[in-house]
Design a protein around this motif. Structure first.
Motif, PDB file in Angstrom:
ATOM      1  N   ASP A  11       0.677  -1.073   0.175  1.00 44.07           N
ATOM      2  CA  ASP A  11      -0.049   0.157   0.063  1.00 44.07           C
ATOM      3  C   ASP A  11       0.828   1.183  -0.024  1.00 44.07           C
ATOM      4  O   ASP A  11       1.955   1.206   0.729  1.00 44.07           O
ATOM      5  CB  ASP A  11      -0.759  -0.066   1.114  1.00 44.07           C
ATOM      6  CG  ASP A  11      -2.064   1.012   1.302  1.00 44.07           C
ATOM      7  OD1 ASP A  11      -3.385   0.684   0.968  1.00 44.07           O
ATOM      8  OD2 ASP A  11      -1.586   2.118   1.434  1.00 44.07           O
ATOM      9  N   GLU A  12       0.502   2.347  -0.730  1.00 47.88           N
ATOM     10  CA  GLU A  12       1.136   3.571  -0.845  1.00 47.88           C
ATOM     11  C   GLU A  12       1.179   4.125   0.596  1.00 47.88           C
ATOM     12  O   GLU A  12       2.307   4.814   0.608  1.00 47.88           O
ATOM     13  CB  GLU A  12       0.400   4.540  -1.801  1.00 47.88           C
ATOM     14  CG  GLU A  12      -0.954   5.076  -1.179  1.00 47.88           C
ATOM     15  CD  GLU A  12      -1.705   5.966  -2.007  1.00 47.88           C
ATOM     16  OE1 GLU A  12      -1.325   6.109  -3.309  1.00 47.88           O
ATOM     17  OE2 GLU A  12      -2.663   6.417  -1.851  1.00 47.88           O
ATOM     18  N   ALA A  13       0.562   3.801   1.502  1.00 45.36           N
ATOM     19  CA  ALA A  13       0.922   4.315   2.937  1.00 45.36           C
ATOM     20  C   ALA A  13       2.128   4.024   3.312  1.00 45.36           C
ATOM     21  O   ALA A  13       2.794   4.751   4.308  1.00 45.36           O
ATOM     22  CB  ALA A  13      -0.299   3.842   3.802  1.00 45.36           C
ATOM     23  N   ASP A  17       8.581   4.553   3.990  1.00 45.70           N
ATOM     24  CA  ASP A  17       9.385   3.981   5.042  1.00 45.70           C
ATOM     25  C   ASP A  17       9.531   2.246   4.738  1.00 45.70           C
ATOM     26  O   ASP A  17       9.536   1.628   5.815  1.00 45.70           O
ATOM     27  CB  ASP A  17       9.165   4.535   6.148  1.00 45.70           C
ATOM     28  CG  ASP A  17       7.695   4.094   6.964  1.00 45.70           C
ATOM     29  OD1 ASP A  17       6.932   3.636   6.149  1.00 45.70           O
ATOM     30  OD2 ASP A  17       7.578   4.193   7.945  1.00 45.70           O
ATOM     31  N   ARG A  18       8.917   1.913   3.535  1.00 42.98           N
ATOM     32  CA  ARG A  18       8.477   0.378   3.683  1.00 42.98           C
ATOM     33  C   ARG A  18       9.747  -0.502   4.017  1.00 42.98           C
ATOM     34  O   ARG A  18       9.599  -1.439   4.839  1.00 42.98           O
ATOM     35  CB  ARG A  18       8.108  -0.066   2.257  1.00 42.98           C
ATOM     36  CG  ARG A  18       7.592  -1.338   1.775  1.00 42.98           C
ATOM     37  CD  ARG A  18       7.086  -1.493   0.538  1.00 42.98           C
ATOM     38  NE  ARG A  18       6.029  -0.831   0.409  1.00 42.98           N
ATOM     39  CZ  ARG A  18       5.851   0.234  -0.222  1.00 42.98           C
ATOM     40  NH1 ARG A  18       6.724   0.784  -0.981  1.00 42.98           N
ATOM     41  NH2 ARG A  18       4.630   0.960  -0.591  1.00 42.98           N
ATOM     42  N   VAL A  46       3.188  -7.832  -4.125  1.00 44.41           N
ATOM     43  CA  VAL A  46       3.310  -8.630  -3.115  1.00 44.41           C
ATOM     44  C   VAL A  46       4.381  -9.859  -3.393  1.00 44.41           C
ATOM     45  O   VAL A  46       5.146 -10.201  -2.346  1.00 44.41           O
ATOM     46  CB  VAL A  46       1.902  -9.271  -2.658  1.00 44.41           C
ATOM     47  CG1 VAL A  46       0.956  -8.153  -2.397  1.00 44.41           C
ATOM     48  CG2 VAL A  46       1.419 -10.013  -3.710  1.00 44.41           C
ATOM     49  N   LEU A  47       4.405 -10.164  -4.649  1.00 45.82           N
ATOM     50  CA  LEU A  47       5.531 -11.058  -4.919  1.00 45.82           C
ATOM     51  C   LEU A  47       6.845 -10.466  -4.919  1.00 45.82           C
ATOM     52  O   LEU A  47       7.720 -11.322  -4.426  1.00 45.82           O
ATOM     53  CB  LEU A  47       5.122 -11.615  -6.158  1.00 45.82           C
ATOM     54  CG  LEU A  47       3.868 -12.781  -6.456  1.00 45.82           C
ATOM     55  CD1 LEU A  47       3.708 -13.067  -7.769  1.00 45.82           C
ATOM     56  CD2 LEU A  47       3.754 -13.704  -5.411  1.00 45.82           C
ATOM     57  N   GLU A 201      -3.842 -10.825  13.088  1.00 48.00           N
ATOM     58  CA  GLU A 201      -3.932 -10.179  11.484  1.00 48.00           C
ATOM     59  C   GLU A 201      -4.187  -8.739  11.922  1.00 48.00           C
ATOM     60  O   GLU A 201      -4.664  -8.203  12.779  1.00 48.00           O
ATOM     61  CB  GLU A 201      -4.849 -10.581  10.614  1.00 48.00           C
ATOM     62  CG  GLU A 201      -6.412 -10.326  10.962  1.00 48.00           C
ATOM     63  CD  GLU A 201      -7.140 -10.447   9.908  1.00 48.00           C
ATOM     64  OE1 GLU A 201      -7.296 -11.327   9.299  1.00 48.00           O
ATOM     65  OE2 GLU A 201      -8.157  -9.450   9.651  1.00 48.00           O
ATOM     66  N   THR A 202      -3.309  -7.706  11.096  1.00 49.65           N
ATOM     67  CA  THR A 202      -3.545  -6.267  11.129  1.00 49.65           C
ATOM     68  C   THR A 202      -4.388  -5.735  10.237  1.00 49.65           C
ATOM     69  O   THR A 202      -5.208  -4.640  10.402  1.00 49.65           O
ATOM     70  CB  THR A 202      -2.407  -5.450  11.108  1.00 49.65           C
ATOM     71  OG1 THR A 202      -1.472  -5.768  10.013  1.00 49.65           O
ATOM     72  CG2 THR A 202      -1.525  -5.604  12.410  1.00 49.65           C
ATOM     73  N   ASP A 203      -4.294  -6.217   9.012  1.00 49.55           N
ATOM     74  CA  ASP A 203      -4.934  -5.533   7.830  1.00 49.55           C
ATOM     75  C   ASP A 203      -4.238  -4.348   7.471  1.00 49.55           C
ATOM     76  O   ASP A 203      -4.726  -3.153   6.952  1.00 49.55           O
ATOM     77  CB  ASP A 203      -6.397  -5.354   7.737  1.00 49.55           C
ATOM     78  CG  ASP A 203      -7.185  -5.356   6.564  1.00 49.55           C
ATOM     79  OD1 ASP A 203      -6.470  -5.586   5.574  1.00 49.55           O
ATOM     80  OD2 ASP A 203      -8.297  -4.786   6.439  1.00 49.55           O
ATOM     81  N   SER A 204      -3.083  -4.212   7.939  1.00 45.09           N
ATOM     82  CA  SER A 204      -2.241  -2.946   7.953  1.00 45.09           C
ATOM     83  C   SER A 204      -2.462  -2.205   6.320  1.00 45.09           C
ATOM     84  O   SER A 204      -2.292  -3.217   5.535  1.00 45.09           O
ATOM     85  CB  SER A 204      -0.767  -3.105   8.015  1.00 45.09           C
ATOM     86  OG  SER A 204      -0.681  -3.298   9.551  1.00 45.09           O
TER      87      SER A 204
END
Ligand code: NI
Length: 254
Positions: A11-13, A17-18, A46-47, A201-204
């Protein structure tokens, strides 16, 4: 060791700092992260994250609200992508009648097709279901999803629905909502369900638990979720981490 079963680090969020964030996880008790696919555009992302970090895995799938992006050509491409060695499941897939778009027949068609794909590849399912309890349950039954296994992610229904899903031997994904003062329904579900059927799970970046509600979520906040589960079930915090971790490994076949 915490097993994060559902996050969206593509996600762009997380653009600012990914890498810094993910690199810090193993030193802060996060042992595994499963990054969940949601749109066609998230598949390669994701991959790539799973390729980059040994403790990060992926799922490939298209969220019901994004199923208008699908057609036969794109679906054939997704099928090839889903054969990646670090893809652990098909998801998140399902039905969303809260946003209710695209039309329900479109959501249902691609939910069914993606369940068939999981069957072909012998992969379990990560299910998104919002305001669609009955249709989700009947479609899962119809597709014999109990033979594949499923996590009902961000479980938002009551004890009666939890009973139905537990009878199919599914896992319930428990996140930040369990810490909310208005999360009474989920607290009841956690009290009712065996710890052996719950996963963290967070669903971050969404659904931060109290005391960070409303802010960007990360897997580091799973400590608050696990503490609340420990309180409700009257077991040690460490027991919650150990058992939910074993559950996640069993489910994702790690
Ligand atoms: Ni999600």
């Amino acid at each position: 060791m915490i097993f994060e079963t559902h996050a969206h680090y593509d996600d762009e969020a997380f653009d600012i700092d990914r890498d810094e964030l993910l690199e810090g996880f193993p030193g802060k008790g996060i042992g595994y992260v499963v990054n969940i696919g949601s749109e066609v555009g998230s598949v390669d992302k994701v991959l790539a994250l799973a390729d980059k970090y040994p403790f990060v895995y992926a799922t490939v799938g298209v969220h019901p609200s994004s199923t208008a992006e699908l057609n036969e050509e794109v679906f054939a491409w997704i099928k090839e992508k889903a054969k990646h060695p670090k893809n652990l499941a098909i998801g998140e897939i399902g039905l969303d009648y809260y946003w209710d778009t695209p039309d329900r027949p479109v959501q249902k068609k691609w939910f069914e097709r993606q369940m068939e794909l999981a069957g072909e590849l012998s992969l379990p399912l990560v299910i998104h279901s919002r305001d669609a309890a009955n249709d989700t349950y009947h479609m899962l039954k119809e597709a014999r999803a109990d033979e594949l296994g499923a996590i009902i992610h961000c479980f938002g229904y009551g004890v009666e629905q939890a009973r139905q899903y537990l009878n199919m031997d599914f896992y319930l994904g428990i996140g930040g909502v369990v810490t909310f003062t208005n999360g009474k329904k989920l607290k009841e579900v956690v009290e009712y369900a065996p710890l052996e059927k719950l996963v963290l799970e967070t669903d971050s970046p969404y659904l931060s638990p109290v005391p960070h509600r409303g802010k960007r979520n990360t897997s580091l906040n799973l400590t608050y979720v696990a503490q609340e589960i420990a309180r409700i079930k009257q077991v040690d915090y460490e027991t919650v981490l150990r058992v939910t971790g074993e559950n996640a490994k069993r489910f994702y076949r790690l």
